[in-house]
Every structure is written in structure tokens, then in C-alpha cells.
Design a protein around this motif. Structure first.
Motif, PDB file in Angstrom:
ATOM      1  N   GLY A  95       0.803  -1.212   0.000  1.00  0.00           N
ATOM      2  CA  GLY A  95       0.000   0.000   0.000  1.00  0.00           C
ATOM      3  C   GLY A  95       0.837   1.263   0.000  1.00  0.00           C
ATOM      4  N   ASP A  96       2.130   1.124   0.243  1.00  0.00           N
ATOM      5  CA  ASP A  96       3.083   2.231   0.198  1.00  0.00           C
ATOM      6  C   ASP A  96       3.745   2.181  -1.179  1.00  0.00           C
ATOM      7  OD1 ASP A  96       5.312   3.887   0.319  1.00  0.00           O
ATOM      8  OD2 ASP A  96       5.834   3.310   2.368  1.00  0.00           O
ATOM      9  N   PHE A  97       3.291   3.014  -2.098  1.00  0.00           N
ATOM     10  CA  PHE A  97       3.735   2.898  -3.484  1.00  0.00           C
ATOM     11  C   PHE A  97       5.220   3.208  -3.656  1.00  0.00           C
ATOM     12  CE2 PHE A  97      -0.832   3.806  -5.095  1.00  0.00           C
ATOM     13  CZ  PHE A  97      -1.189   2.507  -4.774  1.00  0.00           C
ATOM     14  N   GLU A  98       5.742   4.096  -2.834  1.00  0.00           N
ATOM     15  CA  GLU A  98       7.178   4.383  -2.920  1.00  0.00           C
ATOM     16  C   GLU A  98       7.982   3.139  -2.539  1.00  0.00           C
ATOM     17  OE1 GLU A  98      10.456   7.462  -0.961  1.00  0.00           O
ATOM     18  OE2 GLU A  98       8.329   8.000  -0.979  1.00  0.00           O
ATOM     19  N   ALA A  99       7.544   2.456  -1.479  1.00  0.00           N
ATOM     20  CA  ALA A  99       8.209   1.226  -1.063  1.00  0.00           C
ATOM     21  C   ALA A  99       8.014   0.128  -2.106  1.00  0.00           C
ATOM     22  CB  ALA A  99       7.669   0.777   0.290  1.00  0.00           C
ATOM     23  N   LEU A 100       6.819   0.056  -2.676  1.00  0.00           N
ATOM     24  CA  LEU A 100       6.542  -0.945  -3.718  1.00  0.00           C
ATOM     25  C   LEU A 100       7.469  -0.741  -4.920  1.00  0.00           C
ATOM     26  CD1 LEU A 100       3.047  -2.027  -5.060  1.00  0.00           C
ATOM     27  CD2 LEU A 100       4.890  -1.447  -6.621  1.00  0.00           C
ATOM     28  N   ASP A 101       7.584   0.481  -5.382  1.00  0.00           N
ATOM     29  CA  ASP A 101       8.424   0.755  -6.551  1.00  0.00           C
ATOM     30  C   ASP A 101       9.880   0.395  -6.278  1.00  0.00           C
ATOM     31  OD1 ASP A 101       6.179   1.660  -7.872  1.00  0.00           O
ATOM     32  OD2 ASP A 101       6.598   3.785  -7.543  1.00  0.00           O
ATOM     33  N   ALA A 102      10.358   0.701  -5.075  1.00  0.00           N
ATOM     34  CA  ALA A 102      11.737   0.364  -4.723  1.00  0.00           C
ATOM     35  C   ALA A 102      11.918  -1.149  -4.645  1.00  0.00           C
ATOM     36  CB  ALA A 102      12.099   1.015  -3.388  1.00  0.00           C
ATOM     37  N   MET A 103      10.908  -1.830  -4.097  1.00  0.00           N
ATOM     38  CA  MET A 103      10.987  -3.289  -3.975  1.00  0.00           C
ATOM     39  C   MET A 103      11.053  -3.964  -5.333  1.00  0.00           C
ATOM     40  SD  MET A 103       8.880  -6.157  -4.463  1.00  0.00           S
ATOM     41  CE  MET A 103       7.197  -5.558  -4.291  1.00  0.00           C
ATOM     42  N   ILE A 104      10.157  -3.611  -6.256  1.00  0.00           N
ATOM     43  CA  ILE A 104      10.131  -4.295  -7.544  1.00  0.00           C
ATOM     44  C   ILE A 104      11.373  -3.944  -8.363  1.00  0.00           C
ATOM     45  CG2 ILE A 104       8.733  -2.572  -8.739  1.00  0.00           C
ATOM     46  CD1 ILE A 104       8.648  -6.428  -9.159  1.00  0.00           C
ATOM     47  N   ALA A 105      11.892  -2.734  -8.197  1.00  0.00           N
ATOM     48  CA  ALA A 105      13.134  -2.368  -8.870  1.00  0.00           C
ATOM     49  C   ALA A 105      14.278  -3.246  -8.373  1.00  0.00           C
ATOM     50  CB  ALA A 105      13.457  -0.889  -8.634  1.00  0.00           C
ATOM     51  N   GLN A 106      14.298  -3.538  -7.076  1.00  0.00           N
ATOM     52  CA  GLN A 106      15.333  -4.401  -6.513  1.00  0.00           C
ATOM     53  C   GLN A 106      15.182  -5.831  -7.005  1.00  0.00           C
ATOM     54  OE1 GLN A 106      17.923  -3.181  -4.386  1.00  0.00           O
ATOM     55  NE2 GLN A 106      18.707  -5.139  -5.150  1.00  0.00           N
ATOM     56  N   ARG A 141      -8.776   2.620   0.432  1.00  0.00           N
ATOM     57  CA  ARG A 141      -7.674   1.759   0.866  1.00  0.00           C
ATOM     58  C   ARG A 141      -7.790   0.361   0.286  1.00  0.00           C
ATOM     59  NH1 ARG A 141      -8.599   0.277   7.267  1.00  0.00           N
ATOM     60  NH2 ARG A 141     -10.799  -0.305   7.153  1.00  0.00           N
ATOM     61  N   THR A 142      -9.023  -0.103   0.061  1.00  0.00           N
ATOM     62  CA  THR A 142      -9.193  -1.415  -0.566  1.00  0.00           C
ATOM     63  C   THR A 142      -8.731  -1.371  -2.009  1.00  0.00           C
ATOM     64  OG1 THR A 142     -11.103  -1.821   0.866  1.00  0.00           O
ATOM     65  CG2 THR A 142     -10.831  -3.269  -1.021  1.00  0.00           C
ATOM     66  N   MET A 143      -9.095  -0.330  -2.728  1.00  0.00           N
ATOM     67  CA  MET A 143      -8.658  -0.184  -4.104  1.00  0.00           C
ATOM     68  C   MET A 143      -7.147  -0.021  -4.182  1.00  0.00           C
ATOM     69  SD  MET A 143     -10.091  -0.319  -7.049  1.00  0.00           S
ATOM     70  CE  MET A 143     -11.560   0.495  -7.607  1.00  0.00           C
ATOM     71  N   ARG A 144      -6.574   0.651  -3.216  1.00  0.00           N
ATOM     72  CA  ARG A 144      -5.129   0.892  -3.221  1.00  0.00           C
ATOM     73  C   ARG A 144      -4.352  -0.429  -3.190  1.00  0.00           C
ATOM     74  NH1 ARG A 144      -2.154   5.423  -2.375  1.00  0.00           N
ATOM     75  NH2 ARG A 144      -0.016   5.175  -1.611  1.00  0.00           N
ATOM     76  N   LEU A 145      -4.737  -1.333  -2.306  1.00  0.00           N
ATOM     77  CA  LEU A 145      -4.006  -2.601  -2.183  1.00  0.00           C
ATOM     78  C   LEU A 145      -4.437  -3.621  -3.222  1.00  0.00           C
ATOM     79  CD1 LEU A 145      -1.954  -4.336  -0.707  1.00  0.00           C
ATOM     80  CD2 LEU A 145      -3.765  -5.035   0.863  1.00  0.00           C
ATOM     81  N   ASN A 146      -5.733  -3.720  -3.481  1.00  0.00           N
ATOM     82  CA  ASN A 146      -6.236  -4.792  -4.339  1.00  0.00           C
ATOM     83  C   ASN A 146      -6.159  -4.484  -5.825  1.00  0.00           C
ATOM     84  OD1 ASN A 146      -6.850  -5.951  -1.916  1.00  0.00           O
ATOM     85  ND2 ASN A 146      -9.056  -6.006  -2.215  1.00  0.00           N
ATOM     86  N   TYR A 147      -6.100  -3.197  -6.185  1.00  0.00           N
ATOM     87  CA  TYR A 147      -6.071  -2.831  -7.603  1.00  0.00           C
ATOM     88  C   TYR A 147      -4.814  -2.056  -8.004  1.00  0.00           C
ATOM     89  CZ  TYR A 147      -7.229  -0.626 -12.042  1.00  0.00           C
ATOM     90  OH  TYR A 147      -7.189  -0.188 -13.340  1.00  0.00           O
ATOM     91  N   PHE A 148      -4.568  -0.928  -7.331  1.00  0.00           N
ATOM     92  CA  PHE A 148      -3.449  -0.095  -7.766  1.00  0.00           C
ATOM     93  C   PHE A 148      -2.095  -0.765  -7.511  1.00  0.00           C
ATOM     94  CE2 PHE A 148      -6.671   3.386  -7.290  1.00  0.00           C
ATOM     95  CZ  PHE A 148      -6.695   3.727  -8.628  1.00  0.00           C
ATOM     96  N   ALA A 149      -1.941  -1.450  -6.382  1.00  0.00           N
ATOM     97  CA  ALA A 149      -0.658  -2.097  -6.097  1.00  0.00           C
ATOM     98  C   ALA A 149      -0.322  -3.172  -7.144  1.00  0.00           C
ATOM     99  CB  ALA A 149      -0.654  -2.678  -4.683  1.00  0.00           C
ATOM    100  N   PRO A 150      -1.223  -4.131  -7.417  1.00  0.00           N
ATOM    101  CA  PRO A 150      -0.887  -5.103  -8.464  1.00  0.00           C
ATOM    102  C   PRO A 150      -0.724  -4.477  -9.839  1.00  0.00           C
ATOM    103  CG  PRO A 150      -3.132  -5.458  -7.655  1.00  0.00           C
ATOM    104  CD  PRO A 150      -2.473  -4.494  -6.728  1.00  0.00           C
TER     105      PRO A 150
END
Length: 289
Positions: A95-106, A141-150
Motif C-alpha cells: 500500500g506504500d507505493f514508494e516502497a513498492l516501486d523500490a521493492m520491484i526495482a530491486q 484503501r481497498t482499491m489501493r491494495l487490491n487494484y493499484f498495487a498489483p
């Protein structure tokens, strides 16, 4: 090879007869599909994600484990490695998009790409609409994790998949996307948005040998359903059975997997809409949904 008894067992437990027939005709194994490839699984610390990670790790994949709880991820990684497999741990709040982007880049830097992405992590909220008038944040918050994150994850891994000419994205949805889920409007809507997006992505990338599989998962006995007392004694799959559906998706690469009752519900919704709506409303008012 699956016999008649095994087929009947699977049908009784709500798994699709189409999947069972596919198993009888199967020409590939999980090992053939994932050995030497990188499989990223979200929500890998428990439930379906954990069980699926153990399966694909044992089949020779390098499993990128993603979830918030690092300690539990490390336990899963240790179990995979203890069985001779390979695993890498990537703690992340999706749900933290900055953390998500850093994670997938790694992940991409570490492994050179992702061959199979399993969108398994999700948030479920049970709240009637008359209890939600002042709770728009539930939907956000549901859309953030279930839709935007994936969606962010898919946009990150798809270029590499298309360039290599191979890839698969498996998305764990809900039987409620076909049957209906009154009381779970925010959850079902977020999963429906993801289903619609992946349907279109599938068509756009078909000639690149990238496949999208939607799993309309029946009820699974995981911590996510624990808050609902209606589900306490309801029939449900085990996490291992849910993981088996994920592995079926990886092996056969079908467009959709789900119980027969889901497809029947889609037909009823189309051809007997008012009657089906009335039936579901009656069950909801009686507290059966």
C-alpha cells in the motif's frame, strides 16, 4: 494421473471440473514451467501465498517472497531452502507505493526479470452499504491494495516479459466476482477492476506469449475470513488447496479458473437478472451472505 475418485473429491471441494479435466490431459509439469525461472508471489508470508511459494520453490523456481512481515517471510524462505529450493525475501507494504516501486526495482535488479507474477495479496472489508456512507476511505484503501498495487507491479514486470517472449500473471480474485458479494462491495469492486484490467492486458500481449490467468477463488480458510462469523463453520478450501489452483494456473496457463457455480451464476445474472438479484437479496437479508 488423477483417477475418478480424485476427480470427485476435487468437485466436492468446489474446484472446477474444467481444471480437473485439464489435469487428466496435462502434458506439462510444474517443474517444466518454473524450473530456472523467477516467480514473484505477493502475500507470501501465510495462507495461499505461503503454500504456493513452497510448491513452486520445490519445483525449481527462484521464489521472490513479498509481504509486510519480514520474520514470517524468512521462515518461508528457510523452509524452501531447506528443501533444496531458492528463495529471496522482499518485505514490503504494497500500500506504500514508494516502497513498492523500490521493492520491484530491486527484484528486477537481483533476478534480471520476473517470469511469473502471482497477485495474491489482498484486503477484505465486510461492511454493508448503510454502514459505509461516511467511510469512503474504506473504498480508497481497498482499491489501493487490491487494484493499484498489483497494477504497479504488472506495469513493472510486463516490459521484460514481452521482451523475452514469455511471462504469466496469475491474479487471485474471488468467486464473489461471479456470484456476487453483498456486504463486501468495496472488496468485490476492487477485484472486479483488476479482473477487467488483466482481461484487456491479456488481449494486448497475447502475441508476446504473455498469459494472464484469473482465479475466481472459492472461500479459503485463511486469517482474512476470520472476522466474519458466518464463515466460521462454512465449507472452505485449505490454503494448500488454494495453492493447488495457483499451480494449476501456472502449469496450464488458462485464461480463467473457477468453480462451475461461478459460471452458472454469470449465466443466471445475464438471463434471469431480476430473479437472481431477488434471490441474493433474500439470502443477504437473512444473513446467509
Amino acid at each position: 494421473m488423477y483417477g475418478i475418485r480424485k476427480l470427485a473429491h476435487l468437485v466436492r471441494h468446489g474446484l472446477d471440473t474444467q481444471v480437473s479435466v485439464a489435469r487428466l490431459r496435462r502434458r506439462h509439469t510444474l517443474e517444466e514451467r518454473v524450473a530456472g525461472r523467477t516467480v514473484l508471489i505477493t502475500g507470501a508470508s501465510s495462507g495461499i501465498g505461503r503454500a504456493a511459494a513452497l510448491r513452486v520453490g520445490a519445483a525449481g523456481a527462484t521464489v521472490a517472497l513479498v509481504a509486510r512481515r519480514e520474520d514470517e517471510l524468512r521462515e518461508v524462505a528457510a523452509e524452501i531452502e531447506g528443501r533444496g529450493g531458492k528463495a529471496a525475501v522482499y518485505p514490503c507494504d504494497l500500500g506504500d507505493f514508494e516502497a513498492l516501486d523500490a521493492m520491484i526495482a530491486q527484484v528486477l535488479a537481483d533476478h534480471g526479470g520476473v517470469d511469473v507474477l502471482v497477485n495474491n495479496a489482498g484486503r477484505s472489508i465486510r461492511r454493508r452499504v448503510d454502514e459505509s456512507y461516511a467511510r469512503f476511505h474504506d473504498y480508497e484503501r481497498t482499491m489501493r491494495l487490491n487494484y493499484f498495487a498489483p497494477t504497479r507491479l504488472m506495469l513493472a514486470v510486463l516490459p521484460g516479459m514481452r521482451e523475452r517472449g514469455y511471462g504469466q500473471i496469475v491474479t487471485v480474485l474471488s468467486l464473489a466476482n461471479q456470484y456476487g458479494g453483498p456486504g463486501y462491495g468495496a472488496y468485490v469492486a476492487s477485484k472486479a477492476a483488476l479482473d477487467s484490467l488483466t482481461s484487456n492486458m491479456h488481449i494486448e500481449t497475447l502475441t508476446d506469449n504473455v498469459r494472464f490467468t484469473s482465479i475466481y477463488m472459492p472461500l479459503v480458510r485463511t486469517p482474512m475470513i476470520a472476522p466474519n462469523p458466518l464463515y466460521r463453520n462454512a465449507a472452505a478450501l485449505t490454503p494448500e488447496q488454494g495453492a493447488e489452483a495457483v499451480c494449476d494456473a501456472v502449469i496450464d496457463r488458462p485464461r480463467r479458473i473457477g468453480p462451475v457455480m461461478g459460471r452458472l451464476a454469470v449465466l443466471m445474472d445475464r438471463f434471469a437478472t431480476e430473479r437472481f438479484d431477488a434471490m441474493r437479496n433474500d439470502r443477504f437479508q437473512q444473513g446467509a451472505m
